[in-house]
Design a protein around this motif. Structure first.
Motif, PDB file in Angstrom:
ATOM      1  N   GLY A 162       0.926  -1.196   0.033  1.00 36.23           N
ATOM      2  CA  GLY A 162       0.010  -0.101  -0.044  1.00 36.23           C
ATOM      3  C   GLY A 162       0.737   1.296   0.023  1.00 36.23           C
ATOM      4  O   GLY A 162       0.106   2.429   0.269  1.00 36.23           O
ATOM      5  N   LEU A 163       2.189   1.068  -0.112  1.00 35.74           N
ATOM      6  CA  LEU A 163       3.018   2.285  -0.161  1.00 35.74           C
ATOM      7  C   LEU A 163       3.583   2.612  -1.367  1.00 35.74           C
ATOM      8  O   LEU A 163       4.983   2.527  -1.447  1.00 35.74           O
ATOM      9  CB  LEU A 163       4.235   2.125   1.078  1.00 35.74           C
ATOM     10  CG  LEU A 163       3.599   1.778   2.528  1.00 35.74           C
ATOM     11  CD1 LEU A 163       4.400   1.312   3.439  1.00 35.74           C
ATOM     12  CD2 LEU A 163       2.718   3.076   2.922  1.00 35.74           C
ATOM     13  N   ASP A 164       2.954   3.264  -2.304  1.00 38.28           N
ATOM     14  CA  ASP A 164       3.332   3.409  -3.680  1.00 38.28           C
ATOM     15  C   ASP A 164       4.116   4.565  -3.773  1.00 38.28           C
ATOM     16  O   ASP A 164       3.723   5.405  -3.189  1.00 38.28           O
ATOM     17  CB  ASP A 164       2.224   3.356  -4.663  1.00 38.28           C
ATOM     18  CG  ASP A 164       2.802   3.349  -6.088  1.00 38.28           C
ATOM     19  OD1 ASP A 164       3.875   3.519  -6.345  1.00 38.28           O
ATOM     20  OD2 ASP A 164       1.737   3.391  -7.063  1.00 38.28           O
ATOM     21  N   MET A 165       5.455   4.472  -4.105  1.00 33.40           N
ATOM     22  CA  MET A 165       6.310   5.927  -4.254  1.00 33.40           C
ATOM     23  C   MET A 165       5.781   6.902  -5.222  1.00 33.40           C
ATOM     24  O   MET A 165       5.923   7.964  -5.070  1.00 33.40           O
ATOM     25  CB  MET A 165       7.581   5.418  -4.883  1.00 33.40           C
ATOM     26  CG  MET A 165       8.496   4.963  -3.715  1.00 33.40           C
ATOM     27  SD  MET A 165      10.313   4.780  -4.766  1.00 33.40           S
ATOM     28  CE  MET A 165      11.005   3.686  -3.456  1.00 33.40           C
ATOM     29  N   ASP A 166       4.646   6.296  -6.172  1.00 32.23           N
ATOM     30  CA  ASP A 166       4.172   7.164  -7.177  1.00 32.23           C
ATOM     31  C   ASP A 166       2.674   7.366  -6.586  1.00 32.23           C
ATOM     32  O   ASP A 166       1.715   7.138  -7.490  1.00 32.23           O
ATOM     33  CB  ASP A 166       4.360   6.656  -8.538  1.00 32.23           C
ATOM     34  CG  ASP A 166       3.568   7.327  -9.465  1.00 32.23           C
ATOM     35  OD1 ASP A 166       3.372   8.792  -9.341  1.00 32.23           O
ATOM     36  OD2 ASP A 166       3.007   6.650 -10.864  1.00 32.23           O
ATOM     37  N   ASN A 167       2.474   7.455  -5.651  1.00 35.81           N
ATOM     38  CA  ASN A 167       1.087   7.817  -5.180  1.00 35.81           C
ATOM     39  C   ASN A 167       0.417   9.405  -5.633  1.00 35.81           C
ATOM     40  O   ASN A 167       1.214  10.282  -5.352  1.00 35.81           O
ATOM     41  CB  ASN A 167       1.083   7.814  -3.479  1.00 35.81           C
ATOM     42  CG  ASN A 167      -0.426   7.491  -3.001  1.00 35.81           C
ATOM     43  OD1 ASN A 167      -1.229   8.511  -3.390  1.00 35.81           O
ATOM     44  ND2 ASN A 167      -0.894   6.636  -2.303  1.00 35.81           N
ATOM     45  N   LYS A 168      -0.731   9.188  -6.093  1.00 34.46           N
ATOM     46  CA  LYS A 168      -1.005  10.393  -6.871  1.00 34.46           C
ATOM     47  C   LYS A 168      -1.812  11.026  -5.811  1.00 34.46           C
ATOM     48  O   LYS A 168      -2.276  12.227  -5.977  1.00 34.46           O
ATOM     49  CB  LYS A 168      -2.092   9.959  -7.833  1.00 34.46           C
ATOM     50  CG  LYS A 168      -1.384   9.335  -9.063  1.00 34.46           C
ATOM     51  CD  LYS A 168      -2.515   9.041 -10.348  1.00 34.46           C
ATOM     52  CE  LYS A 168      -1.781   8.530 -11.432  1.00 34.46           C
ATOM     53  NZ  LYS A 168      -1.086   7.045 -11.062  1.00 34.46           N
ATOM     54  N   ASP A 169      -2.279  10.678  -4.586  1.00 36.46           N
ATOM     55  CA  ASP A 169      -3.024  11.513  -3.614  1.00 36.46           C
ATOM     56  C   ASP A 169      -2.035  12.314  -2.881  1.00 36.46           C
ATOM     57  O   ASP A 169      -1.370  11.738  -1.974  1.00 36.46           O
ATOM     58  CB  ASP A 169      -3.772  10.430  -2.699  1.00 36.46           C
ATOM     59  CG  ASP A 169      -4.867  11.411  -1.802  1.00 36.46           C
ATOM     60  OD1 ASP A 169      -4.553  12.588  -1.302  1.00 36.46           O
ATOM     61  OD2 ASP A 169      -5.941  10.760  -1.480  1.00 36.46           O
ATOM     62  N   PRO A 170      -2.106  13.678  -2.773  1.00 38.54           N
ATOM     63  CA  PRO A 170      -1.185  14.421  -1.982  1.00 38.54           C
ATOM     64  C   PRO A 170      -1.294  14.444  -0.548  1.00 38.54           C
ATOM     65  O   PRO A 170      -0.457  14.875   0.280  1.00 38.54           O
ATOM     66  CB  PRO A 170      -1.307  16.029  -2.525  1.00 38.54           C
ATOM     67  CG  PRO A 170      -2.859  16.064  -3.043  1.00 38.54           C
ATOM     68  CD  PRO A 170      -2.882  14.521  -3.384  1.00 38.54           C
ATOM     69  N   GLU A 171      -2.318  14.097  -0.127  1.00 43.25           N
ATOM     70  CA  GLU A 171      -2.733  13.779   1.376  1.00 43.25           C
ATOM     71  C   GLU A 171      -1.877  12.470   1.741  1.00 43.25           C
ATOM     72  O   GLU A 171      -1.661  12.470   3.021  1.00 43.25           O
ATOM     73  CB  GLU A 171      -3.889  13.796   1.606  1.00 43.25           C
ATOM     74  CG  GLU A 171      -4.677  15.225   1.784  1.00 43.25           C
ATOM     75  CD  GLU A 171      -6.161  15.383   2.028  1.00 43.25           C
ATOM     76  OE1 GLU A 171      -6.686  14.534   3.055  1.00 43.25           O
ATOM     77  OE2 GLU A 171      -7.131  16.069   1.930  1.00 43.25           O
ATOM     78  N   LEU A 172      -2.119  11.411   0.965  1.00 46.21           N
ATOM     79  CA  LEU A 172      -1.361  10.332   1.443  1.00 46.21           C
ATOM     80  C   LEU A 172       0.099  10.132   1.302  1.00 46.21           C
ATOM     81  O   LEU A 172       0.918   9.550   1.994  1.00 46.21           O
ATOM     82  CB  LEU A 172      -1.983   9.160   0.385  1.00 46.21           C
ATOM     83  CG  LEU A 172      -3.570   8.825   0.740  1.00 46.21           C
ATOM     84  CD1 LEU A 172      -3.933   7.777  -0.122  1.00 46.21           C
ATOM     85  CD2 LEU A 172      -3.857   8.531   2.207  1.00 46.21           C
ATOM     86  N   ARG A 173       0.704  10.917   0.344  1.00 51.10           N
ATOM     87  CA  ARG A 173       2.219  11.163   0.178  1.00 51.10           C
ATOM     88  C   ARG A 173       3.005  11.311   1.339  1.00 51.10           C
ATOM     89  O   ARG A 173       3.881  10.464   1.662  1.00 51.10           O
ATOM     90  CB  ARG A 173       2.629  11.930  -0.872  1.00 51.10           C
ATOM     91  CG  ARG A 173       2.107  11.298  -2.224  1.00 51.10           C
ATOM     92  CD  ARG A 173       2.883  12.177  -3.468  1.00 51.10           C
ATOM     93  NE  ARG A 173       2.662  13.475  -3.665  1.00 51.10           N
ATOM     94  CZ  ARG A 173       1.541  14.007  -4.434  1.00 51.10           C
ATOM     95  NH1 ARG A 173       0.995  13.090  -5.221  1.00 51.10           N
ATOM     96  NH2 ARG A 173       1.351  15.141  -4.389  1.00 51.10           N
ATOM     97  N   PRO A 174       2.647  12.005   2.314  1.00 53.84           N
ATOM     98  CA  PRO A 174       3.397  12.500   3.681  1.00 53.84           C
ATOM     99  C   PRO A 174       3.406  11.211   4.467  1.00 53.84           C
ATOM    100  O   PRO A 174       4.299  10.832   5.211  1.00 53.84           O
ATOM    101  CB  PRO A 174       2.621  13.600   4.166  1.00 53.84           C
ATOM    102  CG  PRO A 174       2.201  14.360   3.231  1.00 53.84           C
ATOM    103  CD  PRO A 174       1.451  13.276   2.196  1.00 53.84           C
ATOM    104  N   LEU A 175       2.189  10.407   4.545  1.00 49.97           N
ATOM    105  CA  LEU A 175       2.252   9.108   5.155  1.00 49.97           C
ATOM    106  C   LEU A 175       3.091   8.142   4.663  1.00 49.97           C
ATOM    107  O   LEU A 175       3.538   7.431   5.683  1.00 49.97           O
ATOM    108  CB  LEU A 175       0.667   8.661   5.281  1.00 49.97           C
ATOM    109  CG  LEU A 175      -0.554   9.673   5.884  1.00 49.97           C
ATOM    110  CD1 LEU A 175      -1.836   8.828   5.670  1.00 49.97           C
ATOM    111  CD2 LEU A 175      -0.314   9.805   7.297  1.00 49.97           C
ATOM    112  N   ILE A 176       3.384   7.973   3.390  1.00 51.06           N
ATOM    113  CA  ILE A 176       4.317   7.149   2.898  1.00 51.06           C
ATOM    114  C   ILE A 176       5.654   7.580   3.176  1.00 51.06           C
ATOM    115  O   ILE A 176       6.295   6.656   3.656  1.00 51.06           O
ATOM    116  CB  ILE A 176       4.034   7.036   1.586  1.00 51.06           C
ATOM    117  CG1 ILE A 176       2.649   6.450   0.995  1.00 51.06           C
ATOM    118  CG2 ILE A 176       5.255   6.166   0.904  1.00 51.06           C
ATOM    119  CD1 ILE A 176       2.405   6.423  -0.502  1.00 51.06           C
TER     120      ILE A 176
END
Length: 271
Positions: free
Chosen positions: A70-84
């Protein structure tokens, strides 16, 4: 061709099962205790203590496999990227606490990326921008800790894409990992190059290799000799690599480690 020393991946509680083989030759060890949410939150201290106890007396190189589900380096959601980013940073903390100097993370590049590379304006730059958004603080922290992040091919079709991504950071704290089974699976599924080509493309950016065999249908993690990979040519390519990558058997059944090692040793490839 000079045989290469190889080690193995395992959980901390499995190290004792292979202790003589691992410790007597100071083989590379990759700990796989720190990939889950639980491991990096409420279980972290206990897992660090268990890992340090398991490694006591070992003088070889140590790495860990970082989190990925569930931790994709190319996550398109800007709210989720800081969680990764935060999860990767916590894994770096774990690596440092157990004395690991390497951490494996998964590549964001898939066949979809390759097939759509020229389908949208600035597609490659947009993806790379999202990767940097997540990874820039992680690379900076890895630099500060003296840990090298190694980016493993998962569904990558063209190995140069991942290599270019690693190069884009301009840091010695991020390098390349190759999973031999994933590379061969990409060859069968997506027409990718053979495994030895992945190794030669990586060159001296290669710092880590997962050694596993398969049949080209699924990600089997079989012992070398049970699948289709041409190990002699893979090790010819590895022998030309000047970066001394960690070489570790990553097998589904840890009881197959002796068998996998014996097969490579019998071919004159491993010691």
């Amino acid at each position: 061709m000079t045989p290469l020393k190889i080690g193995a991946c395992m959980m901390s509680h499995e190290v004792s099962d292979h202790r003589d083989w691992l410790f007597d030759a100071d083989r590379d060890i990759e700990l796989q205790d720190f990939g889950s949410y639980q491991a990096l939150t409420h279980e972290l201290d206990d897992r660090v203590a268990a890992a340090k106890a398991a490694l006591s007396g070992h003088h070889g190189r140590v790495g860990i496999h970082g989190p990925y589900e569930g931790l994709d380096m190319d996550n398109k959601d800007p709210e989720l990227r800081p969680l990764i980013t935060a999860r990767f940073l916590k894994a770096l903390e774990a690596a440092d606490r157990v004395g690991a100097r390497q951490m494996v993370l998964h590549s964001p590049y898939k066949r979809w990326y390759q097939w759509n590379l020229f389908n949208k304006p600035d597609y490659a730059a947009t993806v790379l921008g999202r990767v940097h958004d997540i990874m820039k603080p992680v690379v900076e922290q890895a630099e500060a800790l003296g840990v090298t992040l190694v980016i493993e091919n998962i569904l990558d079709v063209d190995p140069a894409t991942r290599r270019d991504m690693v190069d884009s950071f301009g840091s010695d704290a991020i390098a390349l990992s190759i999973d031999t089974g994933h590379a061969h699976l990409a060859r069968r599924m997506s027409g990718a190059a053979p495994v030895d080509y992945f190794v030669r493309d990586a060159g001296d950016q290669l710092k880590h290799v997962h050694i596993q065999d398969l049949d080209g249908h699924a990600d089997r993690h079989w012992a070398p000799g049970e699948g289709e990979i041409h190990w002699v040519e893979v090790f010819r390519a590895l022998a030309d690599c000047q970066s001394a990558p960690h070489l570790v058997l990553e097998l589904r059944r840890k009881t197959d480690i002796p068998k996998g090692f014996a097969h490579l040793q019998g071919l004159g490839l491993a010691i």
